[in-house]
Each structure stands twice: as C-alpha cells, then as structure tokens.
Scaffold this motif. Structure first.
Motif, PDB file in Angstrom:
ATOM      1  N   TRP A 179     -11.389   0.772  -2.666  1.00 46.20           N
ATOM      2  CA  TRP A 179     -11.550   0.308  -1.284  1.00 46.20           C
ATOM      3  C   TRP A 179     -12.002  -1.156  -1.258  1.00 46.20           C
ATOM      4  CZ3 TRP A 179      -9.389   2.669   2.564  1.00 46.20           C
ATOM      5  CH2 TRP A 179      -9.769   2.394   3.877  1.00 46.20           C
TER       6      TRP A 179
ATOM      7  N   SER B 197     -10.611   5.507   6.464  1.00 50.28           N
ATOM      8  CA  SER B 197      -9.210   5.440   6.037  1.00 50.28           C
ATOM      9  C   SER B 197      -8.332   6.437   6.795  1.00 50.28           C
ATOM     10  CB  SER B 197      -9.114   5.742   4.534  1.00 50.28           C
ATOM     11  OG  SER B 197      -9.259   7.136   4.287  1.00 50.28           O
TER      12      SER B 197
ATOM     13  N   ARG C 272      -4.186   0.411   5.417  1.00 47.31           N
ATOM     14  CA  ARG C 272      -4.647   0.907   4.116  1.00 47.31           C
ATOM     15  C   ARG C 272      -4.288   2.387   3.954  1.00 47.31           C
ATOM     16  NH1 ARG C 272     -10.746  -1.607   3.314  1.00 47.31           N
ATOM     17  NH2 ARG C 272     -10.222  -3.714   4.027  1.00 47.31           N
TER      18      ARG C 272
ATOM     19  N   TYR D 196       0.832  -1.203   0.000  1.00 49.76           N
ATOM     20  CA  TYR D 196       0.000   0.000   0.000  1.00 49.76           C
ATOM     21  C   TYR D 196       0.869   1.257   0.000  1.00 49.76           C
ATOM     22  CZ  TYR D 196      -4.267  -2.571   1.440  1.00 49.76           C
ATOM     23  OH  TYR D 196      -5.363  -3.392   1.499  1.00 49.76           O
TER      24      TYR D 196
ATOM     25  N   PHE E 263      -9.018  -3.290  -1.976  1.00 52.24           N
ATOM     26  CA  PHE E 263      -8.135  -3.455  -0.815  1.00 52.24           C
ATOM     27  C   PHE E 263      -8.695  -4.543   0.118  1.00 52.24           C
ATOM     28  CE2 PHE E 263      -7.064   1.356  -1.277  1.00 52.24           C
ATOM     29  CZ  PHE E 263      -6.276   1.083  -2.385  1.00 52.24           C
TER      30      PHE E 263
END
Lengths: 399, 399
Positions: free
Chosen positions: B246, B319, B263, B228, B249
């Motif tokens: 998202w 996030s 993340r 990441y 991920f």
C-alpha cells in the motif's frame, strides 16, 4: 527462435531428424547408443551483439532462461519461471561466485532441463513421460508435466530425500519407490516403457534436457559480462549440466558472443561414496565402471554409472580441468561453513563443490585470484531430513 | 538512492530522525506505540519514466529487489539475490497471476524485509538482532545476519515447520524453541532485550522491513506493465507485505509511475484457526483482539494479534477489499489443486489465498475477467512435514 537443423549423435555423428520424437541414436551399431545433441542453423545470429538479442528477448513473457530463446528450439514454452538465477559474489573469496540454482522452480537446476524437455514433449504430442530419479528430477518432471497436463511416471530410491517424494505426490505424478539406486529405477523404466507406452525422458536419453541445462552456460557468461571464468565447479551425478554448458560455450564461440577463447577448466565433483567419474579420470579411463555400494547423503551424486560418462570425461580433459571426490564429512563441514559465513544454505551436492574449491585452493591448483563459478544445484531446504541427520539435530514435535 | 527525509509515526504522525536506530514511535503518548514509516524526498524522481530509472538500476549488481534502489534507503545492500520473483499466469484462470515468492532466498517473501532491515542494521553498526518468528522470518533473519556477520537471536514455537528450524541452525543463529505461539516468543524478546543488548527487529517494530516488503508492490505493478490489477490477495499473518504494498502504491502515485488511480482491492486472507483480522473486519472493529487457541497448519498465519492490525484493517477498508478466513481443509484442497493442475507447490499460506480466490469467484464478488494477483509467500518445500501429515502420506525410511 531458430529451427532445429538436425540431431547429431555424440558417438557416431549420424544426423537424425527432429521431426518426430527421438530418444538415443537409432544408427549406433554398438551399445550404448549415443546421446543426441540439437544442432541449429545459427548463421543469422552470427556476429550479432548478444546484449541486443538477449535483452530484447528478456522483456515480457520471455523472462528467466527463455531470454535465450534465440538459441533454443522453437516451441511454446511450458514455463514456471525457471532460470536467470542469482550469481552471488562470495563474501570471503575475492574471485568466487556462487550460482544459486536453488532459486529455480522446484528448488533445483533440474527445472531448466525439464522445462525444455516437457515443452518439446507437448510439442510432439506425447502423453506419458517416465523417468528414474535420484531426487530432484522427479519433482521437476512432476511439476512441468502437471503444467502441461501430461502424465508423469516417476521411479525413485526408497530412501530419497523426503521433500522429493512429497513434491512429486503433490504435483499428482505416479510415484513409485524402488528398493535400490537410480540404476535400479532406470531398469524398471527400461523394462516397462514399451508395454506401458511411456516416453523415456531420462538423462541423456532424449535431446532436450541438455538444451535447457545449457542455459546455465549462457547465463554464467552473460552474468560475468560475456567473459569466461577461469574454472567452473559442477557437482556431477548424471552430468547433463556440465555437458550442456560445454555445448553453450561452443555455440557462443560460433556466434562471437564471448570475449576470449580460453574456456574455463571444468571441475566435476563427486562424493567419495560414489565417484565413478573421478575414479575413471584418475585411472586415465575414457568411460567409468559401475560404482558398487554407492552411499552418500548428497543424493543427487548417487549415480553409480552415468550414461554420459564418456562425454563428461572428454570435456573435463579437453578443458584442462579434473574430476575429483570429497567425503560426506567434508560436505557437511562446507554446508555449515557457507551457512554461517555466507548466509547460504547449500544442498549437499552444492557443498561438495565448495569443499572441492577449498581443497584446490589449498593444493595450489587454483589461486584466490582465479575467477571461479561454484554451482549450488539445489536448495538446502530440499535436504532438511538428511542435513539434520548429519548435523545430529534432534527431531521436533511436528516431525 | 534517496536520502531519508524522516520517519513518520503511523499513529501520531510525529516526525522522527533516522540518524540513529529507531524501533517504534518514541513520542506516542498511549500504548501501543505507532510503527514508523520511512519518508523520502522523491521530488527529483517525480514524473520520470520508471522504465528508464528502473531498467538502468536493474543492470549489474542492482538486480532483484534492488532494481528499486531509487526508492529505497541509501546503504550498501546485504543481498542474497532477493526479489524480482516470477509472476506466473494461471493456466486455468484467464486473469489471475500467481506471484511466486518461494523463489526468494530462504524460500520466502521474508527475505525482502530482512535483506533491507539487516542492511540498515549493519549501516547503524548494530551487533545483535532478535526476533520472534512463526517460521519464515527466522530463516531469513538468520541468513542475512550471517551474510552481514551480525549475531541473530531467534525465538520460534516448538512445533514450527522443521525446515525453519534446520535452516536457522545451519545459518549459525542462536535458536530457542518456545512452548507457545509467536506472541509468547515476542514476550521473551521484550523481556530480555534490554539486558542482553538485542535490537528488536520484530514485524513493525522497526522501520525497514516494510521498506523491503514494499518492493512487492512496485514489482507487481511493473510486471503488469505499470498498471494496477483489480485485486491483490495476500495471506495475512503480521501483514507487513500488505502494508508495504500500500505504501508502494502511494509512492508510485506521487511519482507518476502507475497508470490509473484506482488501487486494487486488498484481500487479506487468514485461516479459520487463527483469524483475528477477519473477525475484526466482519465485526466492524478498528483493531483486533487476541485469538484464543490459535491452530492452523499454515504456520505463518498463526499470529493471534498482529501488531499492525489497525493499519491492515484501515487499508483493507480504504481499498474496498475485505478480510476473510478459509479452513485448513480448504487450504489442503487448494494445495493439491494447484499442484496437479498448475504445476505449483504452494505453501499453506499461499494456498489460503488461492482457496479464497475460488470462494470470491463462486460468490460473484469477483468476475473471472477481474485481474488478480495471488501471493504465494513461501515455497511449498518448506512445509513438507506439515503438508505430508495433512495429506496423510506415510513417512519414508530416511525420515
């Protein structure tokens, strides 16, 4: 990456050093001086398996056309992600692939040649580059010069596609619009370059744009499984890509990287509004003569006498191919045909090629089963003003 | 390719069958109905080495975003060469990469979502697709619909960038220009779709555009060596790409395909002329309210109330990122900055992100050593009319 052994004059075959920047052959006794081609010592690569060499190099930062760094000059690349463009199978033609060069940075195939040429310009420490352009070379030089922080001096016809003008300005180049054609722009560069300290990076007047463009030849063969197609259709303005691909085929044969030895027929396509190479081909001449009153909305084909005309004609004939011209009406019809039926918005230059392919199928020169690669050299999006005018689309409020 | 296990409503978490075409959740009891996300059984892929799975799939016809076919719906792709776009290291910022989505077919990131959605539309046998668009979705739908030979009905604001109009017409779509914004276009689609038999392929109103866009998440992680970055900057109009990344991920963590679990901070960037998500973020709201008199030359950001606003805000907060707005002046300055200093001609949407990055560096929110990915969602070449007007460039004869 290999060392350059020497530069070879395409005309007199003199061997010239690449230790200093070179333009055209300094030893040619009569004008025009020959273009210089890069020659390498490729002996260590000979009989290697290209899949091993290339795929190793394609990892990491060596993506795009730099996957072929083993056959390109050794220098730190000025790259914006050029090359390794899509090879798209036609929905309708069972053996036709469209090579989508519009996916390149600056939306055209010119990115390959100028990535390589600006890489070498930086390598040599050059500070000011100048070019005449029918359109797409301008944007590409401006972009790579900006990436390398080298000054770019660009001369384009005043009626160039709008996108070519806007992008060159956005990249911070010194842009001058000239009343006339690319040949008039070239004259300005020639007259002023010595006094201004410009290095002339024009088509075939320095050795490295051909090296970048040759990656199209490696790429199409690799994308077809290291085999030649039966024919390659190429819209021919300056003709550097056609010359570069032929050089790639020669190198690949030396290396043993291509199965079979029957090279593709090279089909050089021009517009009936500016067809010096097609006319010379039909008349059996070895060089072209200046096309008067050149006019076509395929801006990149508006080159009234390409510097490399003799080399282009020689390659076309050696390949068993031909040079031909199609009309602007046929080009527009092919843009609409490929848009509506394939989902591809071609540049006028690219559509000259698809129109020519249709004609050569209709005449029986090619069979539908012959494997062909059709080059769309630029994104249709770079020509919205001209294509909209040809389509008689009304302007919008914002335009 | 995996089978779809079910579609999951983002709001009420109902499980819906993918055996027939679905739009939004049919089980949500209150409006607006939730968007549907595709869920797979990925157990057979779990703990595989992604390099083996992906590189195997990247060979041959499975190039571009279809290298990720192991995590995409199983269907015969409608492809024009989308995805696997360049990840370009900034010349000036030591830890910034620019993700160049302008290299996609039709010159924008919209190609990914519409390649996938039209693939599934053809799979389901749909015959007529309709979409409201601020610009780039129009060209992408038109292109993929042409490639699939499905009819496309497209509604755009009358003052859309000229290129968006020309390309949609060239692809043979039914194009209607509407006096108003994308929200007004959406109303036309809603009102007429039942009577006309159109399938509504609008942002987040069918499950598959997210699946195409999620490949941006896989791709940026793969291109950074399956790690990441610290932050991802994304210009946010409808926000599908942010939502898709998202989701990627989440899937990659399930599969064990990404090192580390922290993340990236998601930075959603809008224009001060239309900033519903940024305003809701600052005010601590969970949904946005309609932005009045939306006006910005970043056409793709002119979305006065995105359908997925609640999802976007939730992701940005989860996030540890933020939503913010920059002005059109800042956008133009960043276009010129990146053109002149990096050799990249950004779209206004892309330049909103580079401008936001500068501001967050200046404020100390980010350090120069933080690894960031900046999304240029479209080619600057699609906005020459608007960018030229902002630059106060004079028109040319041909324009």
């Amino acid at each position: 990456m290999p060392s350059i052994a020497f530069l070879e004059c395409a005309r007199c075959h003199a061997r010239i050093s690449a230790d200093i920047p070179q333009t055209v052959c300094p030893q040619c006794l009569t004008a025009p001086a020959g273009s210089l081609f890069v020659r390498y010592d490729l002996s260590t690569l000979k009989s290697t398996d290209p899949r091993n060499v290339i795929e190793r190099d394609a990892a990491g930062p060596w993506s795009g056309m730099w996957r072929y760094r083993s056959v390109l000059p050794s220098a730190d690349p000025v790259t914006l992600g050029e090359g390794w463009t899509p090879m798209l199978k036609s929905r309708r033609h069972p053996a036709a692939w469209l090579k989508e060069e519009g996916a390149n940075p600056t939306g055209s195939f010119k990115a390959r040649g100028l990535s390589m040429a600006v890489t070498m310009a930086r390598h040599y420490g050059l500070k000011k580059l100048a070019v005449p352009s029918a359109g797409n070379a301008a944007g590409a030089l401006a972009a790579y010069a900006a990436a390398a922080q080298i000054e770019a001096y660009i001369f384009m016809p005043r009626d160039v596609p709008f996108a070519n003008y806007v992008e060159a300005v956005a990249y911070g180049a010194h842009v001058q619009l000239v009343d006339g054609l690319i040949s008039d722009c070239a004259r300005v560069v020639s007259e002023r370059k010595q006094q201004e300290g410009w290095f002339d990076i024009s088509t075939l007047k320095e050795p490295f744009r051909v090296e970048g463009k040759k990656t199209m030849g490696y790429e199409l063969v690799e994308q077809l499984g290291w085999e030649y197609p039966d024919a390659v259709f190429y819209p021919t303005g300056g003709g550097v890509g056609l010359i570069g691909m032929w050089k790639a085929f020669e190198e690949m044969e030396q290396l043993g990287w291509v199965r079979g030895s029957k090279r593709p027929r090279m089909i050089a396509v021009q517009s009936t509004g500016c067809a010096p190479v097609a006319r010379a081909f039909e008349q059996g001449e070895t060089v072209s003569t200046m096309w008067q009153d050149a006019a076509t909305f395929a801006a990149g084909l508006r080159v009234p006498k390409p510097y490399g005309d003799a080399i282009i004609l020689d390659i076309v004939r050696a390949s068993g191919g031909l040079a031909m011209a199609v009309s602007d009406d046929e080009i527009l019809a092919s843009i609409l045909d490929w848009g509506r039926n394939e989902g591809l918005f071609l540049s006028p230059e690219g559509a000259s090629v698809t129109a020519a392919y249709d004609k050569l199928l209709a005449s029986g020169y090619l069979q539908p089963s012959d494997r062909v690669v059709l080059f769309n050299t630029g994104a249709g999006l770079k020509y919205t003003d001209m294509t909209a005018a040809a389509m008689k689309l009304k302007g919008l409020a914002s335009n």
